[in-house]
Design a protein around this motif. Structure first.
Motif, mmCIF file in Angstrom:
data_model
loop_
_atom_site.group_PDB
_atom_site.id
_atom_site.type_symbol
_atom_site.label_atom_id
_atom_site.label_comp_id
_atom_site.label_asym_id
_atom_site.label_seq_id
_atom_site.Cartn_x
_atom_site.Cartn_y
_atom_site.Cartn_z
ATOM 1 N N LYS A 30 55.130 -25.667 4.354
ATOM 2 C CA LYS A 30 53.738 -25.207 4.453
ATOM 3 C C LYS A 30 53.476 -24.004 3.527
ATOM 4 C CE LYS A 30 53.690 -26.678 9.252
ATOM 5 N NZ LYS A 30 53.953 -26.273 10.643
ATOM 6 N N PHE A 31 54.567 -23.425 3.059
ATOM 7 C CA PHE A 31 54.461 -22.197 2.258
ATOM 8 C C PHE A 31 55.059 -22.438 0.874
ATOM 9 C CE2 PHE A 31 55.491 -21.272 6.720
ATOM 10 C CZ PHE A 31 54.373 -20.563 7.106
ATOM 11 N N SER A 44 50.060 -19.861 1.607
ATOM 12 C CA SER A 44 50.106 -21.297 1.932
ATOM 13 C C SER A 44 50.217 -22.103 0.646
ATOM 14 C CB SER A 44 48.831 -21.705 2.664
ATOM 15 O OG SER A 44 48.801 -23.118 2.780
ATOM 16 N N ILE A 49 47.198 -28.762 5.681
ATOM 17 C CA ILE A 49 47.368 -28.044 6.954
ATOM 18 C C ILE A 49 46.386 -26.890 7.050
ATOM 19 C CG2 ILE A 49 49.221 -26.421 6.321
ATOM 20 C CD1 ILE A 49 50.349 -27.462 9.225
ATOM 21 N N ASP A 50 46.024 -26.303 5.926
ATOM 22 C CA ASP A 50 45.033 -25.230 5.970
ATOM 23 C C ASP A 50 43.707 -25.740 6.524
ATOM 24 O OD1 ASP A 50 46.843 -23.516 4.909
ATOM 25 O OD2 ASP A 50 46.028 -23.528 2.877
ATOM 26 N N THR A 51 43.403 -27.002 6.280
ATOM 27 C CA THR A 51 42.116 -27.547 6.709
ATOM 28 C C THR A 51 42.182 -28.139 8.111
ATOM 29 O OG1 THR A 51 41.716 -28.097 4.403
ATOM 30 C CG2 THR A 51 40.245 -29.106 6.016
ATOM 31 N N TYR A 52 43.254 -28.853 8.410
ATOM 32 C CA TYR A 52 43.281 -29.596 9.673
ATOM 33 C C TYR A 52 44.205 -28.985 10.727
ATOM 34 C CZ TYR A 52 40.963 -32.999 6.699
ATOM 35 O OH TYR A 52 40.099 -33.601 5.835
ATOM 36 N N GLY A 53 45.135 -28.160 10.319
ATOM 37 C CA GLY A 53 45.887 -27.362 11.288
ATOM 38 C C GLY A 53 47.117 -27.970 11.927
ATOM 39 N N PHE A 54 47.065 -29.206 12.352
ATOM 40 C CA PHE A 54 48.199 -29.765 13.093
ATOM 41 C C PHE A 54 49.418 -29.969 12.190
ATOM 42 C CE2 PHE A 54 44.532 -31.022 15.650
ATOM 43 C CZ PHE A 54 44.939 -30.552 16.888
ATOM 44 N N HIS A 55 50.588 -29.972 12.801
ATOM 45 C CA HIS A 55 51.824 -30.135 12.020
ATOM 46 C C HIS A 55 51.835 -31.461 11.264
ATOM 47 C CE1 HIS A 55 55.923 -29.183 10.865
ATOM 48 N NE2 HIS A 55 56.284 -30.412 11.192
ATOM 49 N N SER A 56 51.191 -32.457 11.847
ATOM 50 C CA SER A 56 51.087 -33.765 11.186
ATOM 51 C C SER A 56 50.463 -33.645 9.807
ATOM 52 C CB SER A 56 50.219 -34.687 12.035
ATOM 53 O OG SER A 56 49.034 -33.995 12.429
ATOM 54 N N GLY A 61 55.345 -32.809 8.489
ATOM 55 C CA GLY A 61 54.702 -33.578 9.552
ATOM 56 C C GLY A 61 54.579 -35.044 9.175
ATOM 57 N N ALA A 83 45.414 -38.911 9.393
ATOM 58 C CA ALA A 83 46.433 -37.873 9.173
ATOM 59 C C ALA A 83 47.287 -38.201 7.942
ATOM 60 C CB ALA A 83 47.310 -37.736 10.412
#
Ligand SMILES: Cc1cc2nc3c(=O)[nH]c(=O)nc-3n(C[C@H](O)[C@H](O)[C@H](O)COP(=O)(O)OP(=O)(O)OC[C@H]3O[C@@H](n4cnc5c(N)ncnc54)[C@H](O)[C@@H]3O)c2cc1C
Ligand code: SF4
Ligand code: SF4
Lengths: 437, 613
Positions: A30-31, A44, A49-56, A61, A83
């Motif tokens: 993620k980084f 980031s 993930i910045d937009t949707y948040g979940f680990h998926s 994910g 996803a």
């Protein structure tokens, strides 16, 4: 090899399982590689993930979704499909994971797309893109290559020693024609005798690949490679960075391209260094360079590996023979920088996230078409980053990046194509880049 | 008994799939009312991304923990509290995660736990440079906090799992060992005030923030609750959700930004002017013990850790093939008794003084070092280190080391350029130590995963004693081929609070997809737990979860009975998933019982006075 596409060298999910199973869910994908992080604001690397948040919605994910599907723990539902595709395939996660490990995240995500496509077919938006490809030979609702050529006076159409593949994103977008004209003029000024294929120019297969329609990709790629191999050309020059990534990293899975291929910026860089193109006029601007993922980390050449994983010293996993791993660092990073540095008066600024750690503009992977909220959020994030550097201009070379970054207004930093900036320097054409669009 | 003393539970056989899905939908509707539908996930494949976990195979026998009922992403404390209250009303459990790295961040009972993914709560709320603390939300990572506070001349403690971990999770809820402990302490001890959503959904502020609104102290004037909700290892979300925490910061005598050049995977840090990174080599456990104590007493190290040769070689290389080549060189393989020490200083005088003290200590112990000292001094101390190693390995292995060493030099010259070859090793060690950005390389890549053992917070001598006996247990499993042969020594550890206490974990690397290896590691950890009691090496790092509490409690002031009482008082309905803390109705599952029987019937022989490795 996956049973679905036996003729080509795409790896299916099953082929990649041994790598997917190495995921330890550490979240490093993620980084940017942590040693490269400069501030929390730029910590980031993943627009998804910045937009949707979940680990998926991270690279790791999606690797785990692939394992879930592979092991029959879950079916691909509509939510799963979103996803899977709410990702620009920018490859940032791939770079970060490969700083510490060697999971081929991008390949796994593409194989997951193929699995999803085969199992559930395209979404409505994707269906429209594929229909357009069938109907128009490009993914857009309208536009013809003839219209495009009419806007590029003097360009030679037909076979020749150096073929310039225009692609569709520049060619079908009337707003990007100035850029295309400048690109062709610059090549001409550098003494490169390019010709374009006109109405016959084949689709490279970029979007079909991104959508997971591998059969269509194989068809497009093999037709395009066949045509270029038969054309008698001694060099292929690629104008569209997205296509460039496809040609370098994925065409070899289908067939070998005979003539050597280069991206336009590499050709122009060589010309300037050899004194065949003179950047004579000052362009006084503080310009930040945005590395397109497709020109950079995603354009590393495909490296086949046919070997086995062995265990030595009990449980140490080694590859026999050693497996070559693309880690993002041999993309095309220096040529555009050298070109911009060669422009008198131009001050080149590095964005905090640069080269293999670049933050995606948000347009790739079929996202601009299907998930505009992700495309906009990523562009805004990148623009904000540019704004913090004191840059007056954000320069790049990818029609998707130019369009997407130029389409948001957050930091007051206009976007320009590198060809417009170079044209300004060669012909003192100062207004050509004030707004690339 | 399980390696983490944690029970893997099965789904209620009386609940049909349709009923389960209906329940999931009902709960999701309730969660959506709190956080909005876009921040609730119930899709099985999406939930599975919270289910595959590091070390799951040692608990469940597969790489998957149990699937949660739903995942919700609250935006603030009020939303967290509302979700917790909803779980109380619905008779289900909740568990909070920050990054969610490790089996303890997952559910152990299928379809009964709501996971709170706290990623949206990611603000650094305050950096009080004068009073040297920061107030953070759960998803602020150690890396993010570090890069933000370095420009203030401050630094933060980073746990050994790598700087991507949550500062708050480490400080409030789980362990806290790291490479910088000698100067920056242990996570639990760095915790000042907290904001806490209790298992019943009450919002509590503890420490000074309760009384004064300032976050400077965990011990009043407001109530000091750290011992209750945190204690030694943390409650792993078994006592609610922490939504804000203040942590101590420490002085940083270095630049506001570390210069890192090169490209993936060969980044290289420029060691700042007054900093020194040294791999200090001595000969034997006793000398290493002495080295640690003396350096700690001299107060010259900002970072000090012991890393086994396999770990160091892992960090230095980017793939296992190269690693195998490097680790096969006897000179590196035998670099067993070494401490990585980073000295930071404000001025050349301060640096020289500290380096002179280090040299004096090493001279006394007959040691050497590989460090960025520059010029002839660097070569002199390097040669001393080589002499120490040469004595260990003998002339035959010394000669056999030459081709491998040359291969490494050629490879590294290609990677970093000939001009930077001498800088490379100290620079890499510096970068790895200061940023904690490379830790995963040193442990996961070998077999795919690892598990840890021993590793209590004890005196440095006792930690070394633990490493010696742990290695003897490990040898038994290496001989069976179920863990990577790292010479039986992969003891990693650090020093805390000026060296007043320390720890050494005995890592075991294996392929998590290999069933035999997973079962064996399960037993390895159980066996090292028994050894920890028998050889008085302290409460192991994995002594968490109800089964381990029952095992260790009687040997440690019956702490388990206190944990039970705390849990019962704060969480009467057992709403906070306490599977890694306290479970009121815990009974060991079949796998635990079988594993324990295997181990007790075939114990590794231990010689407490074993010579050096
Ligand atoms: C490979 C590996 C190596 C490790 N090595 C070390 C080490 O050397 N030193 C060390 O100290 N630790 C180590 N750990 C444990 C690690 O410290 C923690 O996992 C980490 O510090 C916590 O940060 P996180 O973001 O990973 O937390 P998570 O994984 O998100 O959470 C860790 C635990 O805390 C709970 N939790 C998280 N956030 C909250 C919250 N806001 N409120 C209440 N509970 C919460 C979770 O439920 C979970 O049980 C290691 C872990 C792994 C996986
Ligand atoms: S894909 Fe790689 S970086 Fe991402 S979570 Fe998995 S192991 Fe970590
Ligand atoms: S490819 Fe880019 S957007 Fe997709 S998961 Fe990886 S980093 Fe995120």
């Amino acid at each position: 090899m996956d049973t679905t596409h036996p003729s080509s060298r795409h790896q299916g999910l099953e082929d990649l399982r041994y790598l997917a199973a190495k995921c330890v869910r550490c979240s490093l994908c993620k980084f940017p590689p942590l040693v490269k992080v400069e501030s929390q604001a730029t910590s980031s690397i993943c627009p998804s993930i910045d937009t949707y948040g979940f680990h998926s919605h991270s690279g790791g994910g999606r690797v785990l979704m692939a394992l879930s599907v592979l092991e029959g723990r879950s079916e691909i539902t509509e939510a799963t499909r979103d996803a899977i595709y709410q990702c620009t395939l920018c490859g940032g996660c791939d770079v970060s994971c490969k700083y510490v490990s060697d999971i081929e995240i991008t390949e796994i995500m593409m194989a997951l797309r193929a699995r999803s496509f085969d199992a559930t077919g395209p979404t409505d938006v994707q269906r429209r893109i594929l229909d357009n490809l069938d109907r128009n030979g490009h993914p857009y609702e309208s536009g013809t290559r003839e219209d495009c050529l009419a806007d590029i006076p003097g360009v030679r159409v037909g076979p020749g020693p150096t073929i310039l593949l225009l692609g569709s994103a520049y060619a079908m977008s009337p707003e990007r024609r100035t850029t295309l004209r400048n690109m062709v003029r610059l090549l001409g000024a550098a003494g490169i005798d390019v010709s374009v294929l006109g109405a016959d120019e084949p689709d490279v297969g970029t979007l079909a690949l991104a959508l997971g329609d591998l059969k269509r990709f194989d068809r497009s790629a093999s037709a395009a490679i066949g045509m270029l191999n038969d054309s008698g050309a001694t060099e292929v020059v690629c104008a569209d960075s997205e296509d460039w990534a496809t040609i370098r990293a994925h065409w070899p899975k289908v067939a070998e391209l005979g003539p050597p291929a280069r991206h336009v910026v590499e050709v122009l860089d060589d010309a300037v260094r050899a004194g065949r193109l003179t950047l004579a006029h000052p362009v006084r601007v503080r310009a930040a360079w945005h590395d397109p993922c497709s020109l950079g980390r995603r354009s590393e050449p495909y490296q086949a590996w046919d070997g086995e994983v062995r265990k030595i010293q009990g449980q140490l996993l080694v590859y026999d023979p050693p497996r070559p791993v693309n880690r993002g660092s041999s993309g095309c990073y220096d040529p555009p920088r050298r070109l911009l540095r060669a422009v008198p008066g131009l001050e080149l600024i590095e964005l905090p996230r640069n080269r293999e750690c670049s933050y995606c503009c948000g347009a790739g992977g079929g996202v601009a078409e299907a998930y505009p909220e992700l495309a906009t959020a990523a562009a805004m994030e990148r623009q904000r980053e540019a704004g913090t550097t004191g840059a007056e201009l954000l320069v790049t070379t990818c029609p998707g990046c130019e369009q997407n970054l130029g389409g948001v207004e957050v930091a007051g930093v206009p976007t320009a194509s590198i060809y417009d900036v170079l044209a300004a320097s060669v012909w003192n054409q100062h207004d050509s880049f004030t707004n690339g669009s | 008994m399980s390696i983490v003393g944690v029970n893997d539970k099965q789904a209620d056989p009386n609940v049909t799939d349709a009923e389960r899905d209906e329940r999931r939908a009902e709960v999701a509707a309730g969660l959506s009312r709190v956080v909005g539908a876009r921040w609730v996930a119930t899709d099985p494949a999406v939930l599975d991304t919270y289910t595959w976990q590091y070390t799951a195979e040692a608990i469940t026998g597969s790489n998957w923990m149990q699937r949660p009922l739903a995942v919700a992403m609250p935006a603030d404390t009020d939303e967290v509290a509302a979700i917790v209250r909803l779980c109380n009303t619905e008779g289900i459990q909740f568990k909070a995660i920050s990054t969610g790295f490790g089996a303890w961040g997952a559910a152990t009972e299928p379809d009964r736990v709501v996971l709170l993914d706290l990623r949206r709560m990611n603000r650094i709320l305050e950096v009080d440079a004068k009073n040297m603390y920061a107030v953070v939300e759960p998803y602020v990572t150690a890396n993010q906090l570090q890069v933000e506070v370095l420009p203030h001349g401050l630094n933060t403690h980073v746990a050994g799992c790598g700087a991507q971990h949550s500062v708050l999770a480490s400080a409030t809820s789980v362990m806290g060992q790291g490479w910088d402990g000698v100067s920056m302490g242990f996570s639990g001890r760095n915790l000042l005030a907290v904001e806490w959503v209790t298992p019943e959904g009450e919002i509590v502020r503890s420490g000074s923030v309760d009384a004064s609104g300032e976050w400077f102290s965990g011990d009043g004037p407001g109530p000091s609750m750290r011992g209750i909700f945190r204690g030694y290892a943390g409650a792993f979300s078994g006592l609610g959700v922490f939504t804000k925490a203040a942590v101590k910061l420490y002085p940083w005598a270095g630049p506001g930004h570390l210069e890192v050049t090169g490209s993936n995977p060969d980044y290289m840090a420029t060691i700042p002017e007054h900093h020194v990174a040294a791999v200090c080599v001595v000969d034997g456990w006793d000398q290493m013990a002495e080295l640690g104590y003396r350096v700690a007493d001299a107060e010259i190290a900002t970072f000090m850790s012991r890393n086994a040769p396999s770990l160091m070689s892992g960090v230095l290389t980017a793939d296992n093939n190269t690693f195998a080549d490097l680790y096969g060189v006897p000179l590196f393989h035998e670099m067993l008794y070494a401490l990585v020490i980073v000295i930071t200083a404000e001025s050349a005088e301060e640096r020289d003084l500290k380096v002179d003290m280090l040299k004096a200590i090493l001279s006394d112990l007959g040691g050497g070092m590989l460090a960025n000292l520059g010029g002839p001094e660097e070569v002199r101390w390097l040669m001393r280190a080589v002499r120490v190693l040469a004595r260990r390995i003998g002339p035959g292995d010394l000669i056999r080391s030459v081709p491998g060493a040359v291969r490494m030099l050629v490879r590294d010259a290609r990677r970093f350029g000939l001009g930077r070859l001498s800088e490379y090793l100290p620079s890499f060690m510096y970068m790895a130590t200061v940023t904690s950005g490379l830790n995963i390389r040193g442990v996961f890549r070998f077999g795919g995963t690892f598990w840890t053992a021993m590793g209590s917070l004890v005196s440095w001598d006792n930690a070394i004693h633990g490493a010696k006996v742990g290695a003897q247990v490990k040898r038994k499993y290496i001989d069976k081929g179920v863990i990577f042969d790292d010479g039986a020594d992969n003891a990693w550890g650090g020093f805390y609070e000026g060296g007043t206490y320390a720890h050494l974990e005995e890592l075991a690397c294996y392929d998590p997809t290999d069933k035999d290896a997973a079962d064996a590691v399960f037993e390895y950890v159980f066996e090292t737990n028994l050894v920890s009691i028998e050889h008085h090496t302290g409460l192991p790092i994995n002594a968490v979860g109800p089964a381990n509490s029952a095992l260790f409690g009687p040997h440690c002031s019956s702490y388990d009975t206190w944990q039970d009482r705390i849990k019962a008082s704060f969480d009467p309905h057992n709403t906070a998933d306490g599977s890694f803390y306290v479970e009121p109705d815990f009974t060991p599952n079949e796998r635990m019982v079988a594993g324990a029987e295997n181990v007790t019937s075939d114990r590794a022989p231990i010689d407490p006075n074993a010579p050096d490795l």
